[in-house]
Motif scaffolding. Structure first.
Motif: not given
Ligand SMILES: [Mg+2]
Ligand SMILES: Nc1ncnc2c1ncn2[C@@H]1O[C@H](COP(=O)(O)OP(=O)(O)O)[C@@H](O)[C@H]1O
Lengths: 247, 251
Positions: A44, A156-157
């Protein structure tokens, strides 16, 4: 070359060592690149640096040759928690970025429809956010990101908070959408399977070092099948690396 | 419905107590205990010559004017405080401290500045309410979830757009709650100011009741003050709050 990371380092104020250490990466226009690594390895952080939400301690991020210093619509982010605005309906959320950019109303309408149909949510356009499911929220967020037609879309995920079934379904759709749009994507995940399923290339983070262990080119033809022997082999090889067993 | 019945019973019991204590057994002097009938009579009297409406109207207008001023000042102050870490650390605790001062304590100061005027009352209202508004504005902005800001920035928002399209709507529920609290402070401060000065209003009518030793008038004005406060709170602020929360599925 759409996106270039040069010797990117990040160290947080309270830390003794670099969270990210000398990361180099090049992402071609139209490429789908996944970054995979265990939780807490700095994925991240890397994405935030590219997005301009954080500043690097050293090194730089170049987008089409220009250095990135602050957030912008040319690097839209889709987050794990959808980040939709609960005071707006589905379609108004999708139009949000276009509204900021001052696009004419008809064009906002046209594009919003195009991308809402792409994520199969046109029929739900007037729903408030709190009345749609988690999967539909992520579709809305995806549509909102796609309307920006960014130089690179950062994810992000985005499917990690969903149940397995929904998340598998969404990654299939993302693959279809990517094949349709050829949108340049930098996609972060902790799931090796997801990375092998989606990516042209996979950037494998070494655990706890802030460094890249290896960059793997996934040669498998699309659409991919998670039970194909080549898929399983590649998945296992990368999984070992992610866990730090093969270095 | 249940509440109305309760109210009727209460009024009935109260009137009974009055008959028993004042008229039958003569425990208390008539000026010491108000009665529902006495209050009703006082109401009719004050309505007949229009004094009650004039007083209530004046108070309401004054309250709204002072509150509007307090909102403007409080919001500006809150946003300024929010802009700067330094002010947040140093000015905010002071504002919080001043906010604990009961608004009636501003009255002497205000009279020294403005004399026994309407401005003096407005000043008390503003002082009684603006700081609470400022604090809640700063808190509300601070409680906006970072994900909204991040999402908007990466969708291309500039600073102005961030404030108007994201932060303002995101903190709206908390902002309205803060405004509601600001109103209740303003209404109290208004009464503190009116009681101490001479401008026509509910506070002054209250004091006049005392001067005439007319406890029914005193009681009546108190009831009117409570009703006005409750009605504005419920019909205005609560309605807005519910609407916002329902729209976001939080209710
Ligand atoms: Mg993360
Ligand atoms: N704002 C921050 N301040 C201090 N440390 C941080 C901050 N953000 C992340 N970190 C640290 O950096 C490391 C990597 O975090 P992150 O990039 O979120 O990992 P990942 O996304 O791979 O799970 C973690 O150890 C985390 O504690």
């Amino acid at each position: 070359m759409a996106l270039v990371l040069e010797g990117l380092c990040k160290r947080f104020g309270n830390s003794e060592k670099d969270t990210l250490h000398k990361i180099d990466l090049k992402v071609e226009t139209g490429e789908f690149v996944c970054i995979v690594g265990t939780s807490g390895c700095g994925k991240s952080t890397l994405l935030n640096l590219v997005a301009g939400l954080e500043q690097p301690t050293q090194g730089r991020v170049l987008l089409d040759g220009e250095e990135v210093s602050k957030p912008g619509a040319d690097r839209t982010v889709m987050f794990q928690e959808h980040g939709l605005f609960p005071w707006l309906s589905v379609i108004d959320n999708v139009k949000f970025g276009m509204r900021l950019a001052g696009l004419p109303k008809e064009e906002q309408e046209k594009k919003a429809r195009h991308y809402l149909e792409m994520v199969r949510l046109w029929d739900y356009r007037d729903y408030p956010i709190h009345q749609i499911s988690g999967g539909m929220r992520q579709r809305t967020a995806l549509a909102r990101s796609l309307t920006m037609e960014s130089k690179v879309l950062l994810m992000d995920e985005p499917f990690s908070a969903l149940d397995k079934q929904t998340s598998n379904r969404l990654r299939e759709e993302l693959q279809r959408i990517w094949m349709e749009t050829k949108q340049t994507i930098l996609f972060i995940t902790h799931s090796v399977e997801e990375a092998v399923y989606l990516a042209d290339r996979i950037v494998v983070f070494a655990p706890d070092s802030g460094k890249v262990a290896e960059i793997v080119t996934v040669g498998l033809p699309r659409p991919r099948h998670v039970y194909a022997p080549e898929f399983v082999d590649l998945r296992h090889r990368i999984l070992e690396e992610v866990r730090g067993e093969a270095i | 419905m249940g509440f109305l019945l309760f109210l009727a019973l209460l009024v009935f019991a109260w009137q009974g107590l009055y008959w028993l204590g004042v008229e039958l057994l003569q425990w208390w002097k008539p000026y010491a205990l108000p009665s529902p009938l006495g209050v009703a009579k006082s109401f009719l009297d004050l309505c007949q010559d229009g004094r009650l409406f004039e007083a209530a109207g004046n108070s309401l207008l004054r309250g709204i004017a002072g509150y509007a001023l307090a909102l403007a000042i409080g919001m500006a102050l809150g946003i300024i405080i929010h802009q700067s870490k330094y002010l947040q650390k140093n000015l905010k605790p002071m504002v919080l401290g001043v906010q604990t001062l009961p608004s009636v304590c501003w009255v002497p100061f205000s009279i020294l500045w403005f004399g026994l005027t309407d401005q003096a009352i407005l000043f008390v209202v503003v002082m009684g309410s603006a700081f609470s508004v400022a604090i809640s504005v700063d808190n509300a902005i601070q409680n906006v979830q970072p994900i909204y800001t991040k999402a908007a920035l990466t969708l291309g928002a500039d600073k102005r757009q961030l404030y108007f399209y994201v932060i303002l709507p995101a903190c709206l529920p908390e902002l309205v709650a803060g405004m509601k609290q600001g109103w209740s402070f303003a209404w109290r401060a208004l009464m503190a100011g009116e009681v101490m000065t001479t401008s026509v209003g509910l506070g002054q009518t209250l004091i006049m009741g005392r001067d005439l030793a007319d406890i029914n008038q005193v009681m009546l004005v108190m009831v009117v003050i409570v009703l006005a406060g409750v009605i504005i709170d419920k019909c205005f602020f609560l309605a807005i709050e519910r609407r916002i929360l329902r729209k976001r599925g939080l209710l």
